[in-house]
Motif scaffolding. Sequence first.
Motif, PDB file in Angstrom:
ATOM      1  N   ARG A  71      -1.018  -7.732  -4.643  1.00  0.00           N
ATOM      2  CA  ARG A  71      -1.286  -7.547  -3.200  1.00  0.00           C
ATOM      3  C   ARG A  71      -2.646  -8.127  -2.817  1.00  0.00           C
ATOM      4  O   ARG A  71      -2.891  -8.421  -1.650  1.00  0.00           O
ATOM      5  CB  ARG A  71      -1.176  -6.084  -2.777  1.00  0.00           C
ATOM      6  CG  ARG A  71      -2.438  -5.256  -2.956  1.00  0.00           C
ATOM      7  CD  ARG A  71      -2.197  -3.796  -2.781  1.00  0.00           C
ATOM      8  NE  ARG A  71      -3.368  -2.983  -2.483  1.00  0.00           N
ATOM      9  CZ  ARG A  71      -4.293  -2.616  -3.354  1.00  0.00           C
ATOM     10  NH1 ARG A  71      -4.215  -3.062  -4.618  1.00  0.00           N
ATOM     11  NH2 ARG A  71      -5.315  -1.847  -2.995  1.00  0.00           N
ATOM     12  N   LEU A  72      -3.543  -8.306  -3.789  1.00  0.00           N
ATOM     13  CA  LEU A  72      -4.897  -8.799  -3.524  1.00  0.00           C
ATOM     14  C   LEU A  72      -5.044 -10.294  -3.820  1.00  0.00           C
ATOM     15  O   LEU A  72      -6.114 -10.856  -3.580  1.00  0.00           O
ATOM     16  CB  LEU A  72      -5.906  -8.011  -4.364  1.00  0.00           C
ATOM     17  CG  LEU A  72      -5.985  -6.510  -4.090  1.00  0.00           C
ATOM     18  CD1 LEU A  72      -6.900  -5.830  -5.094  1.00  0.00           C
ATOM     19  CD2 LEU A  72      -6.440  -6.245  -2.650  1.00  0.00           C
ATOM     20  N   SER A 129       0.647  -1.388 -11.399  1.00  0.00           N
ATOM     21  CA  SER A 129      -0.577  -2.214 -11.402  1.00  0.00           C
ATOM     22  C   SER A 129      -0.255  -3.665 -11.038  1.00  0.00           C
ATOM     23  O   SER A 129      -1.105  -4.372 -10.487  1.00  0.00           O
ATOM     24  CB  SER A 129      -1.277  -2.133 -12.763  1.00  0.00           C
ATOM     25  OG  SER A 129      -0.369  -2.321 -13.818  1.00  0.00           O
ATOM     26  N   ARG A 133      -0.570  -3.546  -7.430  1.00  0.00           N
ATOM     27  CA  ARG A 133      -1.997  -3.403  -7.080  1.00  0.00           C
ATOM     28  C   ARG A 133      -2.711  -4.746  -7.167  1.00  0.00           C
ATOM     29  O   ARG A 133      -3.489  -5.109  -6.292  1.00  0.00           O
ATOM     30  CB  ARG A 133      -2.707  -2.392  -7.999  1.00  0.00           C
ATOM     31  CG  ARG A 133      -2.504  -0.925  -7.635  1.00  0.00           C
ATOM     32  CD  ARG A 133      -3.644  -0.036  -8.141  1.00  0.00           C
ATOM     33  NE  ARG A 133      -4.726   0.034  -7.186  1.00  0.00           N
ATOM     34  CZ  ARG A 133      -5.018   1.146  -6.471  1.00  0.00           C
ATOM     35  NH1 ARG A 133      -4.296   2.248  -6.612  1.00  0.00           N
ATOM     36  NH2 ARG A 133      -6.006   1.145  -5.598  1.00  0.00           N
ATOM     37  N   ILE A 134      -2.414  -5.513  -8.225  1.00  0.00           N
ATOM     38  CA  ILE A 134      -3.080  -6.799  -8.429  1.00  0.00           C
ATOM     39  C   ILE A 134      -2.524  -7.844  -7.470  1.00  0.00           C
ATOM     40  O   ILE A 134      -3.275  -8.489  -6.728  1.00  0.00           O
ATOM     41  CB  ILE A 134      -2.911  -7.283  -9.895  1.00  0.00           C
ATOM     42  CG1 ILE A 134      -3.604  -6.319 -10.864  1.00  0.00           C
ATOM     43  CG2 ILE A 134      -3.455  -8.711 -10.067  1.00  0.00           C
ATOM     44  CD1 ILE A 134      -3.191  -6.497 -12.331  1.00  0.00           C
ATOM     45  N   MET A 185     -10.758  -8.233  -6.710  1.00  0.00           N
ATOM     46  CA  MET A 185     -11.348  -8.831  -5.495  1.00  0.00           C
ATOM     47  C   MET A 185     -12.566  -9.682  -5.841  1.00  0.00           C
ATOM     48  O   MET A 185     -12.784 -10.739  -5.286  1.00  0.00           O
ATOM     49  CB  MET A 185     -11.690  -7.737  -4.483  1.00  0.00           C
ATOM     50  CG  MET A 185     -10.454  -7.159  -3.814  1.00  0.00           C
ATOM     51  SD  MET A 185     -10.809  -6.006  -2.476  1.00  0.00           S
ATOM     52  CE  MET A 185     -11.176  -4.532  -3.396  1.00  0.00           C
ATOM     53  N   GLN A 191       0.835  -1.213   0.000  1.00  0.00           N
ATOM     54  CA  GLN A 191       0.000   0.000   0.000  1.00  0.00           C
ATOM     55  C   GLN A 191       0.862   1.252   0.000  1.00  0.00           C
ATOM     56  O   GLN A 191       0.556   2.241  -0.669  1.00  0.00           O
ATOM     57  CB  GLN A 191      -0.950   0.000   1.212  1.00  0.00           C
ATOM     58  CG  GLN A 191      -2.139   0.951   1.052  1.00  0.00           C
ATOM     59  CD  GLN A 191      -2.925   0.727  -0.237  1.00  0.00           C
ATOM     60  OE1 GLN A 191      -3.246  -0.399  -0.621  1.00  0.00           O
ATOM     61  NE2 GLN A 191      -3.204   1.817  -0.957  1.00  0.00           N
ATOM     62  N   ASP A 195      -8.911  -2.754  -8.440  1.00  0.00           N
ATOM     63  CA  ASP A 195      -8.959  -3.484  -7.169  1.00  0.00           C
ATOM     64  C   ASP A 195     -10.284  -4.225  -7.008  1.00  0.00           C
ATOM     65  O   ASP A 195     -10.314  -5.405  -6.649  1.00  0.00           O
ATOM     66  CB  ASP A 195      -8.811  -2.529  -5.974  1.00  0.00           C
ATOM     67  CG  ASP A 195      -7.418  -1.946  -5.822  1.00  0.00           C
ATOM     68  OD1 ASP A 195      -7.253  -1.071  -4.954  1.00  0.00           O
ATOM     69  OD2 ASP A 195      -6.494  -2.351  -6.562  1.00  0.00           O
ATOM     70  N   SER A 196     -11.399  -3.530  -7.321  1.00  0.00           N
ATOM     71  CA  SER A 196     -12.715  -4.154  -7.057  1.00  0.00           C
ATOM     72  C   SER A 196     -12.941  -5.342  -7.986  1.00  0.00           C
ATOM     73  O   SER A 196     -13.495  -6.362  -7.573  1.00  0.00           O
ATOM     74  CB  SER A 196     -13.832  -3.113  -7.196  1.00  0.00           C
ATOM     75  OG  SER A 196     -13.896  -2.656  -8.523  1.00  0.00           O
TER      76      SER A 196
END
Length: 214
Positions: A78-79, A72, A75-76, A55, A23, A51-52
């Motif tokens: 980490r989820l 990105s 971003r991807i 998820m 983050q 992110d949404s």
Amino acid sequence: TGLSRPQRILKAVQKNAKKGDPQSVIAAIDHYCRHKEWAMNVGDDKGLILDSVVMEVNPSSALELGTYCGYSTVRIARLLPAGSTLITVEFNPHCAVIARQIIAYAGLQDKVKLMEGPSGDLIPKIKEQFGITSFDFVFLDHWKDRYVPDTKLLEECGLLRKGSVLLADNVICPGAPEYLEYVRNNPRYETRYFPSNLEYTKVEDGLEKSVFLG
Ligand SMILES: O=C(NCCCCCn1ccc2cnccc21)c1cc(-c2ccc(F)cc2)cc(O)c1O
Ligand SMILES: [Mg+2]
């Protein structure tokens, strides 16, 4: 003549982010690119939509076309649930060098495999090289005129399955008109546009989310 833009972005991460904290890496890049110099990361506004969707899909296998500095990618990754893999493809060796360092700084190197080269050459090699049967999620963010040929290539290589989700960046700016035409007029895709803005600007842009129906 001094540092490249990717090198300046890496420096901003090393200066302002906490090692192992994805983050803070995301925040450091967004702050630098909003206040110091623009760069073509998906950014914070479109990033929330990314992110949404990630998820919602909760992918075990994910592909990103267009790593750039790894924003990105972080971003991807980490989820992603433990044990899942994100393959990211980058054409520019200098960007790949920077992206590997930013991904590692975020502590996500175990979830990410970075392939260097043109997507058209690498996509047909993914199955044999990584033992992947199909992708749950694909993020398209590379040359905008490669979105259609590479989507067709993914279909032909059997890398998409019923329910695979494609998310395409920049469908308005710089624009991917052939891609919108392809997914919106193709009975094998259920597609939806998510309006947003071009990273760090007020210019309109958005993401197109397309579900492959098999
Ligand atoms: O061009 C963009 N991205 C692609 C960069 C090059 C990709 C090269 N590459 C990487 C992997 C790979 C694999 N195979 C073949 C080629 C490959 C881009 C541009 C803008 C933008 C720029 C100026 C402006 F005024 C407004 C908007 C904004 C974005 O968000 C973008 O993503
Ligand atoms: Mg983009």
